[in-house]
Scaffold this motif. Structure first.
Motif, PDB file in Angstrom:
ATOM      1  N   CYS A 145      36.831  45.807  38.680  1.00 32.50           N
ATOM      2  CA  CYS A 145      37.788  45.121  39.864  1.00 32.50           C
ATOM      3  C   CYS A 145      37.038  44.937  41.142  1.00 32.50           C
ATOM      4  N   GLY A 200      39.365  49.717  38.105  1.00 34.46           N
ATOM      5  CA  GLY A 200      40.086  49.245  37.411  1.00 34.46           C
ATOM      6  C   GLY A 200      38.993  48.230  36.404  1.00 34.46           C
ATOM      7  N   HIS A 228      40.052  42.426  30.080  1.00 36.03           N
ATOM      8  CA  HIS A 228      40.686  43.360  28.886  1.00 36.03           C
ATOM      9  C   HIS A 228      40.139  42.935  27.708  1.00 36.03           C
ATOM     10  N   VAL A 282      41.937  40.166  33.380  1.00 41.35           N
ATOM     11  CA  VAL A 282      43.216  41.054  33.424  1.00 41.35           C
ATOM     12  C   VAL A 282      44.240  40.196  34.367  1.00 41.35           C
ATOM     13  N   GLN A 302      46.389  41.825  36.422  1.00 44.01           N
ATOM     14  CA  GLN A 302      46.022  42.690  37.649  1.00 44.01           C
ATOM     15  C   GLN A 302      45.502  43.850  37.206  1.00 44.01           C
ATOM     16  N   CYS A 303      44.994  44.469  38.327  1.00 53.55           N
ATOM     17  CA  CYS A 303      44.111  45.666  38.475  1.00 53.55           C
ATOM     18  C   CYS A 303      44.906  46.703  37.794  1.00 53.55           C
ATOM     19  N   SER A 304      44.607  47.640  36.828  1.00 52.82           N
ATOM     20  CA  SER A 304      45.244  48.806  36.604  1.00 52.82           C
ATOM     21  C   SER A 304      45.294  49.861  37.411  1.00 52.82           C
ATOM     22  N   GLU A 305      44.387  49.828  38.479  1.00 50.00           N
ATOM     23  CA  GLU A 305      44.173  51.064  39.393  1.00 50.00           C
ATOM     24  C   GLU A 305      44.857  50.789  40.690  1.00 50.00           C
TER      25      GLU A 305
END
Length: 126
Positions: A26, A32, A36, A42, A44-47
């Motif tokens: 990210c 992140g 994916h 992705v 949105q960023c997972s973090e």
């Protein structure tokens, strides 16, 4: 409300974003994952939750990959021909293998860099 506007208008540093994109991370937080699967960005960023739904790299990564792979192949082709003089079949097979490996390695990294560049410049895709 004013803090949101000030946060959105804040300058985003290009070089750190590009380096994070090169690592397929990210560009905002660097933690992140940006992709994916092999080449899918992705949502949105997972973090940090940064939204990437508008980011589209289109053909940019493919063009950059062709540029780099072409230069790498020309170098290896000239060195191999000059010092080893392999048979044409062996030369074609070895250069095809090198081109495939280099392309598969750099394509997602170029995609990450282009998405990070778009993010840093607030382009939201092309």
């Amino acid at each position: 409300m004013n803090e949101t506007i000030a946060h959105d208008a804040a300058e985003r540093e290009l070089t750190p974003a590009l380096l994070k994109g090169l690592r397929c991370r990210c560009p905002n937080c660097g933690n992140g994952k940006l992709l994916h699967s092999y080449l899918k960005v992705v949502d949105q960023c997972s973090e940090c939750g940064e939204d990437y739904t508008a980011q589209r790299a289109d053909d940019g990564p493919a063009y950059l990959t062709i540029l780099v792979v072409g230069h790498v192949i020309i170098f290896f082709l000239s060195m191999t021909w000059e010092y080893m003089r392999p048979s044409p079949l062996m030369l074609a097979l070895s250069m095809s293998a090198i081109a495939t490996i280099v392309a598969l390695l750099v394509l997602p990294r170029f995609k990450g860099m282009i998405v990070a560049w778009q993010w840093a410049k607030r382009m939201h895709g092309f």
